[in-house]
Write an enzyme that holds these catalytic residues in place. Structure first.
Site, PDB file in Angstrom:
ATOM      1  N   LYS A 118     -24.545 -17.623 124.688  1.00 34.13           N
ATOM      2  CA  LYS A 118     -25.637 -18.325 123.807  1.00 34.13           C
ATOM      3  C   LYS A 118     -24.878 -19.331 123.912  1.00 34.13           C
ATOM      4  O   LYS A 118     -25.885 -19.813 123.416  1.00 34.13           O
ATOM      5  CB  LYS A 118     -24.455 -17.510 122.587  1.00 34.13           C
ATOM      6  CG  LYS A 118     -25.116 -16.066 122.200  1.00 34.13           C
ATOM      7  CD  LYS A 118     -24.716 -15.982 120.862  1.00 34.13           C
ATOM      8  CE  LYS A 118     -25.302 -14.728 120.405  1.00 34.13           C
ATOM      9  NZ  LYS A 118     -24.373 -14.165 119.040  1.00 34.13           N
ATOM     10  N   LYS A 200     -35.090  -6.415 124.989  1.00 36.44           N
ATOM     11  CA  LYS A 200     -35.042  -5.950 123.392  1.00 36.44           C
ATOM     12  C   LYS A 200     -35.674  -6.690 122.812  1.00 36.44           C
ATOM     13  O   LYS A 200     -36.045  -7.767 122.699  1.00 36.44           O
ATOM     14  CB  LYS A 200     -33.602  -6.610 123.539  1.00 36.44           C
ATOM     15  CG  LYS A 200     -32.966  -5.715 122.972  1.00 36.44           C
ATOM     16  CD  LYS A 200     -31.200  -5.727 122.578  1.00 36.44           C
ATOM     17  CE  LYS A 200     -30.848  -5.537 121.745  1.00 36.44           C
ATOM     18  NZ  LYS A 200     -29.098  -5.681 120.922  1.00 36.44           N
ATOM     19  N   LYS A 203     -36.402 -10.134 116.544  1.00 37.78           N
ATOM     20  CA  LYS A 203     -37.174 -11.169 115.294  1.00 37.78           C
ATOM     21  C   LYS A 203     -37.097 -12.198 115.710  1.00 37.78           C
ATOM     22  O   LYS A 203     -37.487 -12.674 115.386  1.00 37.78           O
ATOM     23  CB  LYS A 203     -35.663 -10.970 114.265  1.00 37.78           C
ATOM     24  CG  LYS A 203     -34.540 -11.190 113.934  1.00 37.78           C
ATOM     25  CD  LYS A 203     -33.531 -10.847 113.376  1.00 37.78           C
ATOM     26  CE  LYS A 203     -32.354 -10.242 113.477  1.00 37.78           C
ATOM     27  NZ  LYS A 203     -31.228  -9.049 113.372  1.00 37.78           N
TER      28      LYS A 203
END
Ligand code: TRP
Length: 334
Positions: A118, A200, A203
């Site tokens: 991240k 994966k 969204k």
């Protein structure tokens, strides 16, 4: 919540309201949350405090929280059986997270792969919250003396750290926290992107066809499955190198309960077109009642409010006991 009278094991899990709930979230996590409600004493949270480790636009964030709460309720979380509360409404989470920060080492947090990923992805906002995120997650879990935590592969490292923090704290002060076990659900599907099945399902994928959300219309769902990436073998079978078909079989199996062998038999001699249609239709039927309930909840915000207010209050009371105990052990004056 009848944890005193019934000796059911306590399950804790949480999900972030960072956008629309996807088919991946549903088959990988929430469907299992629903399935565990009878056997266990289930405590679930909408982890909204975690979500601001990545910058959120306020109006959108507010909408995402309400949407996610409605969606997860609509998946079949029963407010009579389980707790489903809002993390930010229960004050003990941020409080215990601060305490646990002081029992978590810089080196440990530096090794978290999610932090590394991240911080690379949001290089302009590597904030302290992103770094100490696992201490908040540990607080979530430890406050409820959870026996088991259903988590996907990407959260296993955080759960391992939670166990280390709990053991360290208990080693210093006696038995304050239950050390939780990871719970790998029997049929927790890892759903991949329909466009790049090595990634994966997410969204945030730029390609809208990669990801099915719980709020997609039946037409959209069918369209996305018909466009799903497959291979040139034209045989429905689960095998290495057939990532697209493997993913579709995983989805179909998670929805219908059929094994891979049964699916291979059923589609023997049939083409990918037929298979994609069958998977799409199964998903449409699975999500139809979810979407109907979602529409009902979203139209009646007062019902939802009642649900989370009740759950928030119980969670606050329950978790306060653990926080008080931890503070007393550390030496704070009551
Ligand atoms: N970090 C988890 C995720 O992003 C969400 C989460 C927050 C969680 N607190 C938790 C999961 C406690 C399990 C237990 O998926």
């Amino acid at each position: 919540m009848e944890q005193q009278t019934e000796k059911k094991k306590i399950v804790f899990s949480a999900i972030q309201p960072s956008g629309t709930i996807t088919l991946g979230n549903y088959l990988g996590a929430v469907k299992n949350w629903v399935a565990m409600q009878d056997e266990f004493n289930c405590i679930y949270a909408l982890a909204d405090l975690h979500t601001i480790t990545v910058r959120q636009e306020p109006a959108q964030f507010r909408k995402n929280i309400i949407d996610a709460y409605a969606s997860i309720l609509a998946c079949g979380i029963d407010a009579e059986k389980s707790l489903f509360f809002m993390q930010s409404h229960v004050t003990t989470h941020a409080q215990l997270a601060w305490l646990l920060n002081c029992y978590t080492q810089f080196g440990e947090l530096s090794r978290m792969t999610q932090f590394k990923d991240k911080s690379a992805k949001h290089a302009d906002n590597v904030n302290a919250g992103l770094f100490t995120y696992p201490a908040l997650m540990a607080a979530d879990i430890l406050l409820y003396q959870a026996d088991m935590v259903p988590v996907g592969a990407d959260q296993k490292q955080h759960l391992e750290l939670t166990r280390n923090i709990a053991e360290r704290f208990n080693g210093l002060y006696g038995n304050v926290f239950k050390v939780p076990e990871p719970y790998i659900p029997k049929n927790g599907a890892r759903v991949m992107s329909l466009q790049d099945p090595t990634k994966k399902m997410s969204k945030s994928d730029e390609n809208v066809n990669a990801c099915v959300t719980l709020m997609d219309s039946p037409e959209t769902i069918m369209k996305k499955f018909k466009r799903a990436v497959t291979d040139s073998e034209a045989k429905v079978r689960y095998a290495e190198g057939k990532d697209g078909i493997n993913n579709l079989m995983t989805i179909y199996s998670a929805v219908t309960g059929l094994t891979f062998e049964q699916i291979e038999k059923d589609f023997d001699g049939k083409g990918y077109g037929d298979f994609k249609t069958a998977v799409g239709e199964a998903v449409v039927e699975e999500l139809r009642p979810v979407r109907e309930r979602y529409d009902k909840y979203i139209a009646d915000k007062s019902y939802m409010q009642e649900c989370y207010r009740k759950a928030d209050e119980i969670a606050q009371k329950f978790s306060q006991r653990t926080l008080d105990k931890a503070m007393k052990k550390i030496g704070f004056v009551k």
